[in-house]
Each structure stands twice: as structure tokens, then as C-alpha cells.
Design an enzyme around this catalytic site. Structure first.
Site, PDB file in Angstrom:
ATOM      1  N   THR A  56       0.823  -1.212   0.000  1.00  0.00           N
ATOM      2  CA  THR A  56       0.000   0.000   0.000  1.00  0.00           C
ATOM      3  C   THR A  56       0.856   1.260   0.000  1.00  0.00           C
ATOM      4  O   THR A  56       0.408   2.327  -0.430  1.00  0.00           O
ATOM      5  CB  THR A  56      -0.936  -0.006   1.217  1.00  0.00           C
ATOM      6  OG1 THR A  56      -1.580  -1.276   1.297  1.00  0.00           O
ATOM      7  CG2 THR A  56      -1.993   1.074   1.124  1.00  0.00           C
ATOM      8  N   TYR A  92       5.083 -12.519   4.053  1.00  0.00           N
ATOM      9  CA  TYR A  92       3.961 -11.932   3.308  1.00  0.00           C
ATOM     10  C   TYR A  92       3.659 -12.839   2.119  1.00  0.00           C
ATOM     11  O   TYR A  92       4.416 -12.876   1.147  1.00  0.00           O
ATOM     12  CB  TYR A  92       4.355 -10.528   2.862  1.00  0.00           C
ATOM     13  CG  TYR A  92       3.288  -9.710   2.165  1.00  0.00           C
ATOM     14  CD1 TYR A  92       1.947 -10.069   2.168  1.00  0.00           C
ATOM     15  CD2 TYR A  92       3.647  -8.534   1.502  1.00  0.00           C
ATOM     16  CE1 TYR A  92       0.994  -9.297   1.535  1.00  0.00           C
ATOM     17  CE2 TYR A  92       2.699  -7.742   0.865  1.00  0.00           C
ATOM     18  CZ  TYR A  92       1.373  -8.133   0.881  1.00  0.00           C
ATOM     19  OH  TYR A  92       0.431  -7.360   0.251  1.00  0.00           O
ATOM     20  N   LYS A 125       1.494 -12.629   7.043  1.00  0.00           N
ATOM     21  CA  LYS A 125       0.377 -11.887   6.458  1.00  0.00           C
ATOM     22  C   LYS A 125      -0.114 -12.741   5.301  1.00  0.00           C
ATOM     23  O   LYS A 125       0.547 -12.850   4.262  1.00  0.00           O
ATOM     24  CB  LYS A 125       0.824 -10.505   5.975  1.00  0.00           C
ATOM     25  CG  LYS A 125      -0.297  -9.703   5.313  1.00  0.00           C
ATOM     26  CD  LYS A 125       0.230  -8.379   4.758  1.00  0.00           C
ATOM     27  CE  LYS A 125      -0.901  -7.613   4.053  1.00  0.00           C
ATOM     28  NZ  LYS A 125      -0.396  -6.365   3.421  1.00  0.00           N
ATOM     29  N   ILE A 184      -4.064  -7.012   8.583  1.00  0.00           N
ATOM     30  CA  ILE A 184      -3.202  -5.941   8.091  1.00  0.00           C
ATOM     31  C   ILE A 184      -3.978  -5.286   6.960  1.00  0.00           C
ATOM     32  O   ILE A 184      -4.224  -5.888   5.923  1.00  0.00           O
ATOM     33  CB  ILE A 184      -1.830  -6.471   7.655  1.00  0.00           C
ATOM     34  CG1 ILE A 184      -1.113  -7.092   8.871  1.00  0.00           C
ATOM     35  CG2 ILE A 184      -0.989  -5.337   7.056  1.00  0.00           C
ATOM     36  CD1 ILE A 184       0.259  -7.659   8.578  1.00  0.00           C
TER      37      ILE A 184
END
Length: 311
Positions: A51, A140, A168, A209
Site C-alpha cells: 500500500t 507476506y 500476512k 493488516i
């Protein structure tokens, strides 16, 4: 200590990087954005993730961003640094630099993209990063962006490493359920899908998250709080209204939609950096109506059904 710091973080915001129109980082915008997040139930902050448009940030820019955010946060919530790339040596060098920089509970390292490593290659990549640094590592796993998917079996192998403390997870709820059932003690599992937060938390995940927490943190908190208090009916009612907002926030490559909403709300999120571009003006207006006002006519015009986009 990192596990203890993060264990109570239900909502970790994957922070945007605010830019000026010329593409430089807008450091002056950071304090207002951070205070907004902390006022709306953000328990932790991830910097230099997807992001944040991390592929467009240099390591020097990331370190400048880290310093600016730490100056504002002042230890009020735990911070996670994005540290991974698709090159193992570069990841090791940067995670060491971030560890020396200090101030982070953990580093987030993405499954290598473009290279398309095997499961053994993924295992060796993360093991090498975790072996090389004192900074705890969160994996991730986001196949929609990296093309390859780490299997639950490989994840659980890595979960045995003392310096790998969590994941994540952006795959399926079935994978998440398997990981939650078989994880070692003190291995954190976060969903990286805002739309899956309701289901993931009911399965036993530790938190989310989130991108949507930039704009809809109160709703997310109310939903997770209802789950924690076993009021599933209330949580489900919130989720039903929340899903269209999440869909709108991912109706164009992220973070273009959330930046459009933040700019509308008066926060200087600014533009995206190329190769990402803003959502077209009329679509941005509809996104804002959905996310801010819950305008479901705009929802129909903006998104169809439930989106599970690759961005």
C-alpha cells in the site's frame, strides 16, 4: 518481545506513502495521517508495504519514511517495516540496515516475485533472511502479486524458525484455517484481505493488516469487537455493509482508491507514483460515495459482486 508487542494488535494499517504532485514524499502530510489512524483504532502500522507503493521507493526513501513516522508515533503503537525483495542478498542487507536503524517490532518480507521460486527456494530465502538478522520476520504470502504461492506446509516449516514470528496471509480461508489449526505457539497469523477479516477472526486469526482502516477503522473495530464478545449477529451485520466499501477500495489498483478517499477527506495523500495512476475522476467520485457515505447505488455502478482482485 516482538511477539508480545504485536499479539494485541488486531488492526494493523498498511500505511500509504503520501506524495507531492512532483512525486516526492510529502513528509509534512504524515503527522495528520498518523493521528487520524491512531484516533480510529489502528493498533499497529506497517510501513513500506504494498500500500506504500514500496516497489517505487528507494531504500534511502524508505529509511527517511521510517524516521518521519517514528518521530510522530513515539512508541504509541508497534511498527513493522517492509524489508523484503525478490533478491535474497538485497533483502538480507536491508533487513540488517533496518535492524540497526531500530524502532521496529518486526520486518515484513514478501514471497519473492518474478523469479517464481520453488517451495524449497522460498524456504531457503526466508531462512537466510531470518538467520541473518535479529529483527523478527513476518512472511507476506500474496500470490496475486507474486505469481507463486507458499503452501501451508512450507509456511509451517518456516514457522519453526525462532526468528520468524508470523505471516500476512492473502490466500484462501481454507489455507488460513489449516495454518491456525497447526501453527506453533507464538506464531502470529494476520489476514491481508480486508474482506476476509470477519471470517479470519472467527477462525482464530490474530488480526488484519488493512488498507480499509485508513478510511473505515471505526467500522472494522466495531466488527472485530463484536466478534471478540461473541456477538456474531452484530459482526455479520457490520460485515455485510463493510464488504461493498472494501470492494470499492480495490476497484482500481491499490492504493489509488484509498488515496482518492483520503484526499477527499482532507488528508494530503497525494497521487500515486507511476506506473500506478489515479482512478478516473468519475469513478473516484463513486468510490468516495461508497466508502464515505455507504451509497449503494454508487456501489452498483462501481463494482459488481464480491471482488477478489489481484491488486
Amino acid at each position: 518481545m516482538a511477539y508480545a508487542d504485536l499479539k494485541n494488535c488486531k488492526i494493523i494499517t498498511a500505511f500509504i506513502t503520501p506524495f507531492h504532485e512532483d512525486g516526492s514524499i510529502n513528509f509534512e502530510a504524515i503527522p495528520d495521517l498518523i493521528e487520524h489512524l491512531l484516533a480510529h483504532h489502528t493498533d499497529g502500522i506497517l510501513l513500506a508495504g504494498t500500500t506504500a507503493e514500496s516497489p517505487t521507493l528507494t531504500h534511502d526513501e524508505e529509511l527517511e519514511l521510517f524516521a518521519a513516522v517514528q518521530k510522530v508515533v513515539k512508541g504509541r503503537v508497534p511498527l513493522i517495516a517492509g524489508v523484503g525483495t525478490n533478491e535474497t542478498r538485497d533483502s538480507i542487507e536491508f533487513v540488517k540496515e533496518v535492524d540497526e536503524f531500530g524502532g521496529f517490532a518486526a520486518g515484513l518480507a514478501i514471497v519473492p516475485y518474478y523469479n517464481k521460486p520453488s517451495q524449497e527456494g522460498m524456504y531457503q530465502h526466508f531462512k537466510a533472511i531470518a538467520d541473518a538478522s535479529n529483527l523478527p520476520i513476518i512472511i507476506y504470502n500474496i500470490p496475486g502479486r507474486v505469481v507463486v504461492e507458499m503452501t501451508p506446509e512450507t509456511m509451517l516449516r518456516l514457522a519453526e524458525h525462532p526468528n520468524i514470528i508470523g505471516v500476512k496471509e492473502c490466500t484462501s480461508l481454507a489455507n488460513m484455517a489449516y495454518l491456525i489449526e497447526h501453527r506453533p505457539e507464538e506464531f502470529l497469523i494476520y489476514t491481508g484481505e480486508d474482506g476476509d477479516a470477519f471470517h479470519a477472526m472467527n477462525l482464530g486469526a490474530d488480526g488484519v493488516i488493512s488498507v480499509a482502516s485508513h478510511t473505515n477503522g471505526d467500522e472494522m473495530f466495531e466488527m472485530l469487537d463484536a466478534i471478540e464478545h461473541n456477538d456474531i449477529k452484530k459482526a455479520a451485520a457490520i460485515q455485510r455493509k463493510f464488504i461493498p466499501k472494501v470492494n470499492a477500495l480495490f476497484s482500481y489498483p491499490s492504493p489509488a482508491p484509498v488515496k482518492a478517499v483520503l484526499n477527499y477527506l482532507g488528508f494530503a495523500a497525494g497521487p500515486t507514483r507511476l506506473p500506478l495512476v489515479p482512478a478516473p475522476e468519475e469513478d473516484a467520485k463513486r468510490i468516495i460515495k461508497v466508502v464515505v457515505d455507504g451509497d449503494y447505488q454508487a456501489t452498483k455502478e462501481t463494482v459488481k459482486g464480491v471482488l477478489r482482485p489481484d491488486y
